[in-house]
Design a protein around this motif. Sequence first.
Motif, PDB file in Angstrom:
ATOM      1  N   PRO A   1       0.818  -1.211   0.000  1.00 55.89           N
ATOM      2  CA  PRO A   1       0.000   0.000   0.000  1.00 55.89           C
ATOM      3  C   PRO A   1       0.854   1.264   0.000  1.00 55.89           C
ATOM      4  O   PRO A   1       2.008   1.244   0.441  1.00 55.89           O
ATOM      5  N   SER A   2       0.289   2.348  -0.471  1.00 57.74           N
ATOM      6  CA  SER A   2       0.976   3.639  -0.404  1.00 57.74           C
ATOM      7  C   SER A   2       0.874   4.241   0.990  1.00 57.74           C
ATOM      8  O   SER A   2       1.859   4.766   1.528  1.00 57.74           O
ATOM      9  N   LEU A   3      -0.320   4.177   1.579  1.00 58.26           N
ATOM     10  CA  LEU A   3      -0.522   4.677   2.935  1.00 58.26           C
ATOM     11  C   LEU A   3      -0.043   3.630   3.930  1.00 58.26           C
ATOM     12  O   LEU A   3      -0.350   2.440   3.798  1.00 58.26           O
ATOM     13  N   LEU A   4       0.679   4.063   4.944  1.00 59.50           N
ATOM     14  CA  LEU A   4       1.294   3.132   5.887  1.00 59.50           C
ATOM     15  C   LEU A   4       0.380   2.753   7.045  1.00 59.50           C
ATOM     16  O   LEU A   4       0.635   1.768   7.732  1.00 59.50           O
ATOM     17  N   LEU A   5      -0.680   3.517   7.274  1.00 57.68           N
ATOM     18  CA  LEU A   5      -1.608   3.205   8.362  1.00 57.68           C
ATOM     19  C   LEU A   5      -2.603   2.145   7.898  1.00 57.68           C
ATOM     20  O   LEU A   5      -2.963   2.093   6.713  1.00 57.68           O
ATOM     21  N   PRO A   6      -3.080   1.286   8.803  1.00 60.55           N
ATOM     22  CA  PRO A   6      -4.058   0.277   8.404  1.00 60.55           C
ATOM     23  C   PRO A   6      -5.348   0.908   7.900  1.00 60.55           C
ATOM     24  O   PRO A   6      -5.729   2.000   8.339  1.00 60.55           O
ATOM     25  N   PRO A   7      -6.034   0.275   6.962  1.00 62.31           N
ATOM     26  CA  PRO A   7      -7.241   0.863   6.361  1.00 62.31           C
ATOM     27  C   PRO A   7      -8.312   1.208   7.379  1.00 62.31           C
ATOM     28  O   PRO A   7      -9.072   2.169   7.190  1.00 62.31           O
ATOM     29  N   GLU A   8      -8.401   0.436   8.473  1.00 62.17           N
ATOM     30  CA  GLU A   8      -9.445   0.684   9.469  1.00 62.17           C
ATOM     31  C   GLU A   8      -9.066   1.751  10.484  1.00 62.17           C
ATOM     32  O   GLU A   8      -9.842   2.061  11.389  1.00 62.17           O
ATOM     33  N   CYS A   9      -7.888   2.339  10.343  1.00 61.43           N
ATOM     34  CA  CYS A   9      -7.430   3.340  11.301  1.00 61.43           C
ATOM     35  C   CYS A   9      -8.130   4.681  11.060  1.00 61.43           C
ATOM     36  O   CYS A   9      -8.168   5.190   9.938  1.00 61.43           O
ATOM     37  N   GLU A  10      -8.676   5.255  12.117  1.00 60.41           N
ATOM     38  CA  GLU A  10      -9.266   6.600  12.057  1.00 60.41           C
ATOM     39  C   GLU A  10      -8.138   7.629  12.116  1.00 60.41           C
ATOM     40  O   GLU A  10      -7.300   7.597  13.011  1.00 60.41           O
ATOM     41  N   VAL A  11      -8.107   8.547  11.147  1.00 66.52           N
ATOM     42  CA  VAL A  11      -7.049   9.553  11.070  1.00 66.52           C
ATOM     43  C   VAL A  11      -7.672  10.941  11.199  1.00 66.52           C
ATOM     44  O   VAL A  11      -8.535  11.320  10.397  1.00 66.52           O
ATOM     45  N   LEU A  12      -7.248  11.676  12.226  1.00 67.67           N
ATOM     46  CA  LEU A  12      -7.739  13.027  12.469  1.00 67.67           C
ATOM     47  C   LEU A  12      -6.580  14.013  12.389  1.00 67.67           C
ATOM     48  O   LEU A  12      -5.472  13.711  12.846  1.00 67.67           O
ATOM     49  N   THR A  13      -6.825  15.174  11.837  1.00 67.48           N
ATOM     50  CA  THR A  13      -5.832  16.246  11.822  1.00 67.48           C
ATOM     51  C   THR A  13      -6.185  17.253  12.894  1.00 67.48           C
ATOM     52  O   THR A  13      -7.207  17.945  12.801  1.00 67.48           O
ATOM     53  N   LEU A  14      -5.345  17.311  13.934  1.00 73.32           N
ATOM     54  CA  LEU A  14      -5.554  18.316  14.973  1.00 73.32           C
ATOM     55  C   LEU A  14      -5.076  19.679  14.483  1.00 73.32           C
ATOM     56  O   LEU A  14      -5.770  20.697  14.680  1.00 73.32           O
ATOM     57  N   ALA A  15      -3.903  19.721  13.862  1.00 72.31           N
ATOM     58  CA  ALA A  15      -3.382  20.981  13.324  1.00 72.31           C
ATOM     59  C   ALA A  15      -2.660  20.685  12.016  1.00 72.31           C
ATOM     60  O   ALA A  15      -1.792  19.806  11.970  1.00 72.31           O
ATOM     61  N   GLY A  16      -3.020  21.407  10.953  1.00 72.65           N
ATOM     62  CA  GLY A  16      -2.348  21.256   9.680  1.00 72.65           C
ATOM     63  C   GLY A  16      -0.955  21.848   9.704  1.00 72.65           C
ATOM     64  O   GLY A  16      -0.520  22.437  10.706  1.00 72.65           O
ATOM     65  N   LEU A  17      -0.262  21.743   8.587  1.00 73.35           N
ATOM     66  CA  LEU A  17       1.129  22.182   8.535  1.00 73.35           C
ATOM     67  C   LEU A  17       1.299  23.650   8.905  1.00 73.35           C
ATOM     68  O   LEU A  17       2.285  24.022   9.546  1.00 73.35           O
ATOM     69  N   ALA A  18       0.361  24.493   8.492  1.00 71.56           N
ATOM     70  CA  ALA A  18       0.504  25.934   8.710  1.00 71.56           C
ATOM     71  C   ALA A  18      -0.211  26.429   9.957  1.00 71.56           C
ATOM     72  O   ALA A  18      -0.159  27.618  10.264  1.00 71.56           O
ATOM     73  N   GLU A  19      -0.862  25.532  10.691  1.00 76.66           N
ATOM     74  CA  GLU A  19      -1.636  25.952  11.859  1.00 76.66           C
ATOM     75  C   GLU A  19      -0.807  25.861  13.143  1.00 76.66           C
ATOM     76  O   GLU A  19       0.285  25.284  13.163  1.00 76.66           O
ATOM     77  N   ASP A  20      -1.342  26.397  14.207  1.00 72.52           N
ATOM     78  CA  ASP A  20      -0.613  26.499  15.476  1.00 72.52           C
ATOM     79  C   ASP A  20      -0.727  25.188  16.249  1.00 72.52           C
ATOM     80  O   ASP A  20      -1.599  25.009  17.097  1.00 72.52           O
ATOM     81  N   GLY A  21       0.168  24.258  15.935  1.00 69.75           N
ATOM     82  CA  GLY A  21       0.147  22.961  16.597  1.00 69.75           C
ATOM     83  C   GLY A  21       0.522  23.033  18.063  1.00 69.75           C
ATOM     84  O   GLY A  21       0.035  22.239  18.869  1.00 69.75           O
TER      85      GLY A  21
END
Length: 534
Positions: free
Chosen positions: A304-324
């Motif tokens: 696969p191209s994506l390394l996370l398992p297909p059933e994994c929930e992926v959330l973005t808390l802060a994008g690249l340009a946001e205040d992480g």
Amino acid sequence: MTGAEALVRSLVACGVDTCFTNPGTSEMHFVAALDRVDGMRCVLALFEGVATGAADGFARMTDRPASTLLHLGPGLGNGLANLHNAYRALSPVVNIVGEHATYHRAFDPPLHSDIEGLARVHSAWVRTVASPEAAAADAASAVAAALTPPGRISTLILPADCAWNLVNPANLVNPANPVNPANLVNLVNPVNPVNRVPVRAKVAAARVRDAADALRKGQAALILGGPLLRTSSLDTCGRIAAATGAELLTPTQVSRLERGAGRVFVDRIPYVIDAALKRLQHLRHVVLVNTKAPVGFFAYPGKPSLLLPPECEVLTLAGLAEDGIDAIDQLADRLGAIDHEPVREALARPPLPTGPMTFPGMAAVLAALIPEHAIVVDESITSGRALIPVTRNAAPHDWLTNTGGSIGMGLPVAVGAAVACPDRKVICLEGDGSGMYTLQALWTMARENLDIVTLLFNNRTYEILKGEFKYVGAGEAGAKALDMLEIGRPNLDWVALAKAQGVPATRADTLDTLAHQLRDALAERGPRLIDVMV
């Protein structure tokens, strides 16, 4: 004053005090301006890829841009490979590229090219100076563009006549809004223009809530990038991990990771596709902070191209340009993690090994001898895969890797890091194949007397490509194929190569010799190279 002098004065006023340069005829008035403007340190490189890589290393260690000075389109083209790495590292860089005089371009001289087209490959902001009066304002806008989150490359093209002609005060340009004023603070006024420094956007409370809910479910991880990999933010992430049981991960490619004794450990996702898939296969909830979801470096048949398992929930808390950083602080507060103590690494220096050269032995030597607060620039490729886990409990240090995969970054990034932090020892871990791309950086190290110790891992082969040949299913490598993957016949003499450019060098073929030579090199100030025979 000339347009070139106005431009240099504007860069200095905007806080750009270092220029990595390889000039040509069209840049001579910029060079002349250096004698008339205080505050700009210029560092000469013998190849443009060294200049751009050094600007990347400088930015990674200071969080502010250096300038490059490049000669026309071919000079910019020579620097593009390390600008690719700087782009992936989110490093702020300001390129100044000389151009033919405005009236001369119409005659299509031999060095004429589409500089703006070349620049747009990696530059988020590109402009050609239209007049001497516009040079200062354009320089200020270039700096503002480079500092726009999450860190960008800007390229300002300076025609020769705009550089050598005098500025007419009556014609000075005063841009009202060089960048979006809604997101800007800290007005700075060089010569005449306005430079506005952007701030990162805060994340919505709903995202913090969703991230907290995901981490509470277990089998969860925070994947961290950019500013989250500094000690203070890692402490906060460590508290979240202690409160929730979440793992702390970082992508394979990190622009700068503060690690070692006294710091919170964050695990680097492996490069090798099968190892990465195995490492992440159990995760069901992942929260991304200032990074993207992990992907394979290349495509492989049946993988696969994506390394996370297909059933994994992926959330973005802060994008690249946001205040992480602020987002993580909010997340810790919501989870009640502030009172939890993060697990910090203990100091553990392994005993110095002896005997024949081995990869675990090399890692132990490095782990035992890394000085406190050293900067490690890692382009060791296959020879260095054992170095990351074994140095986990070494003295506190920063670790910089190849963010974009364009080889030849190690020596130049080490130059930039050493210029940025002259009080810190820099250790460059370099492969022999990748080192040959930009070995001219050794000359700059010698000329500037930079405090860099280079461990040159000499296996006389593109070892990583032998692995890739297998991973992509290309079959068994025959004689012709192997000839494209090995760099012996003749063998590279790195001791001679280094000494020819003014860098003292030795060769180590046992662990005892490596330990002795590295200890001696670290005790001295200035550049050193050790040719490590692996």
